[in-house]
Structure formats: C-alpha cells, structure tokens
Design an enzyme around this catalytic site. Structure first.
Site, PDB file in Angstrom:
ATOM      1  N   TYR A  49     -50.125   1.267 -23.151  1.00 60.48           N
ATOM      2  CA  TYR A  49     -51.015   1.159 -24.295  1.00 60.48           C
ATOM      3  C   TYR A  49     -52.474   1.177 -23.855  1.00 60.48           C
ATOM      4  O   TYR A  49     -53.017   0.181 -23.400  1.00 60.48           O
ATOM      5  CB  TYR A  49     -50.736  -0.122 -25.082  1.00 60.48           C
ATOM      6  CG  TYR A  49     -49.318  -0.281 -25.583  1.00 60.48           C
ATOM      7  CD1 TYR A  49     -48.501   0.822 -25.804  1.00 60.48           C
ATOM      8  CD2 TYR A  49     -48.802  -1.551 -25.836  1.00 60.48           C
ATOM      9  CE1 TYR A  49     -47.198   0.674 -26.258  1.00 60.48           C
ATOM     10  CE2 TYR A  49     -47.498  -1.711 -26.312  1.00 60.48           C
ATOM     11  CZ  TYR A  49     -46.704  -0.595 -26.507  1.00 60.48           C
ATOM     12  OH  TYR A  49     -45.412  -0.752 -26.961  1.00 60.48           O
ATOM     13  N   HIS A 134     -39.486   0.318 -20.197  1.00 62.85           N
ATOM     14  CA  HIS A 134     -40.130   1.037 -21.293  1.00 62.85           C
ATOM     15  C   HIS A 134     -39.674   2.492 -21.357  1.00 62.85           C
ATOM     16  O   HIS A 134     -39.899   3.274 -20.431  1.00 62.85           O
ATOM     17  CB  HIS A 134     -41.652   0.988 -21.091  1.00 62.85           C
ATOM     18  CG  HIS A 134     -42.446   1.210 -22.344  1.00 62.85           C
ATOM     19  ND1 HIS A 134     -43.825   1.237 -22.363  1.00 62.85           N
ATOM     20  CD2 HIS A 134     -42.070   1.412 -23.629  1.00 62.85           C
ATOM     21  CE1 HIS A 134     -44.247   1.430 -23.590  1.00 62.85           C
ATOM     22  NE2 HIS A 134     -43.193   1.554 -24.374  1.00 62.85           N
TER      23      HIS A 134
END
Length: 322
Positions: A49, A134
């Site tokens: 992010y 992830h």
C-alpha cells in the site's frame, strides 16, 4: 485460533498509501485518528500500500497509543527494494506515490523474515500481531503454500508474530491455504458480500470447522454497494460493473430503501454476521467516512428486510442470520 480480539469493525489502511489519489499527511493522520475515536482498535496495512507509505502513516499514529490497546496486521510476500527513478515515475499499481522502490515477490523464509523486519522499521512498532501472506495466487500459489506458510508457522512458534494468515481475492486459493497450513485467520476480499457469496459454499464452513477466523474485506465490491443509490456507472471488483451486476445492486438498493435502510449499512452488517467472520475491515479517505461507516454498522436493520431479500431471490435463506 490465536487471533487477538479484533472488534466487529476494523480500519483498512490502503487509502493511507494514496490509493488512486494522493492524501496529505494531515488528512491521513486525522482519518486514522477518527477511526480510533470511533472505537476501532484493529488496523490493517501492507508494504504494497503506497510502497510503504501506509505502514509509515499507520505507525506514526499507533506509536502514540498504548501498545496493548490495539491490534495491527500487515502482509508478507512482497519485498520492497530501492529503484532507480531518475524521471520521477509514479507507481503503476494504483497508488499515487513515486516509484522509488519496487515490489519483489519472495515467499522464502528469508524473504518473510525480512518483510516482517522491514515492516517493524517502517511502523516503528515493537511487534506485528497478525501477518498475512499477501495475494499468493497473483504470483505463485504453490510456492506460497510450500515456502511462505511454513515460514510463517515457524515465526509464530518463535513468538515473533502472534497470528498468521493469508489474504486473497480468490476463495479457492484461500481454501487451499486453509487446508495446507495451521492458519489462525484469513482475509477474504470481495467474496462474501451482500451482492454475492461464493465463499459460503465451502470456504466459510471449512474455516468454522478448523477454527480459522475470517476478516471480511472488499464488502462493497469496489464501491458498488458503497452508496444508498447505485450510480449509472460503477466499479465492480476493480473494473467497470457489467449490466447484470448493476441491475442486481439496484434491486438490493431498492429493497433496502423500502425499509428505510441504506444499502451500505445492510452490506456492512450482512458481511459481519456470518459465524466465521471475526471482523469487517473498511477503508476511508477522510475522517467523515469513518464516522459514517461506524454509524452504518450500528444502524438498526429490521428483520423484515432480510426476509424480503430472500423472498425476492436476492439472498439465500440459509445466509440470513443477522
């Protein structure tokens, strides 16, 4: 399951990494502070992010709070490495940040350990509570299962992290991971929402059977369910919504409106109600959105609404346990 108590609603910090548009530091700080003031104590971030920006912003806030009063999760699998960026190019994966570092998939034990160490440095915290692998299905699911998950199990056994899991958009990939490893939690993105529930067929029962908690994210299906009135054009799972999906969303909204319930409130509360779900994590781009989300999660929804959705074929009867 060793997951710390997360609370019904958690703070998703992808927006703090300048997802789709830049957010200045003051707004970022005010937004996460609004989450804290609303009672949220679970904060989720990732190196992905904003190429580390989200982790830095989350850490800058949480380091001012007593460490035992919150839970933080981050992700592993993508290592950030310096990049030569003489032209000032911007990130090409949806975050409005300079491409001064690059993501590199590394599911090895050394890569997982390095990822945790780097996240601790960026956040300034003394420990990570939950580490998710992830998007292994985006890169190499087999390597994720055979390399990364055993590494996470080892780090948990060493006490370096409290709980381990996997985050993905694919219910099938998450099912394979739950079957392959001793996970505490998974992060399920967009596969159990008021609009559609493919995870309900086998993944969610499997998680209940194995004591694996589900953190439900993407419950608005990329914003399609985020407004009381569905617009003429909207995104669905990160792409323009096709006509049949828009029609279904409008039918959901119309039914909600008949009972004076906002579509986003119904979407939030439905997403939280399944017995396997331990938290719903939602992002925000400003403090007002946090207050609005908290109010929607607390709104009263009459049982008659759920019955109407079932009678109109918009929801399966066995999923109504709110």
């Amino acid at each position: 399951m060793t997951v710390p108590k997360l609370g019904r609603l958690g703070f998703g910090a992808a927006g703090l990494g300048n997802l789709y548009k830049a957010m200045n530091d003051d707004v970022a700080a005010a937004t996460i502070a609004a989450g804290w003031d609303a009672g949220l104590r679970y904060f989720d971030t990732a190196p992905h992010y904003g190429l580390g920006l989200s982790e830095r912003r989350v850490g800058a806030f949480l380091t001012t709070k007593p460490r035992d009063e919150f839970v933080i999760s981050t992700k592993v699998g993508r290592i950030l490495e310096p990049a030569d960026n003489p032209t000032g190019a911007r990130d090409a994966q949806g975050f409005d940040v300079p491409a001064d570092v690059v993501r590199r998939w590394d599911p090895s034990e050394a890569g997982i350990r390095r990822s945790i160490e780097d996240s601790l440095e960026r956040t300034g915290l003394d420990r990570i509570d939950i580490a998710y692998l992830h998007d292994p299905d985006v890169y190499d699911l087999e390597a994720g299962i055979n390399e990364a998950l055993p590494a996470l199990e080892k780090l948990r056994a060493e006490g370096l992290i409290t709980a381990i899991g996997v985050g993905a958009n694919s219910a099938d990939a998450l099912r394979d991971c739950v079957l392959a490893a001793d996970l505490d939690v998974i992060m399920l993105a967009g596969r159990y929402s008021l609009l559609e529930q493919p995870a309900a067929a086998d993944l969610m029962p499997l998680c209940l059977e194995r004591g694996v908690g589900i953190v439900n994210v993407g419950v608005y299906n990329s914003g399609l369910l985020a407004r009381p009135v569905v617009p003429d054009a909207a995104n669905y799972n990160y792409a323009p919504a096709p006509a049949d999906i828009l029609a279904r969303a409008r039918a959901l909204a119309a039914c909600c409106d008949e009972f004076d319930v906002e579509l986003p409130a119904a979407a939030l509360q439905f997403a939280a109600a399944h017995a396997s779900v331990v938290s719903v994590v939602v992002g925000a781009s400003n403090p007002g959105q946090i207050a609005q989300t908290a109010a929607r999660m607390a709104a009263r929804i009459p049982a008659e609404l759920w019955a109407a959705l079932v009678s109109r074929g918009l929801l399966a009867a066995d999923l109504v346990n709110v």
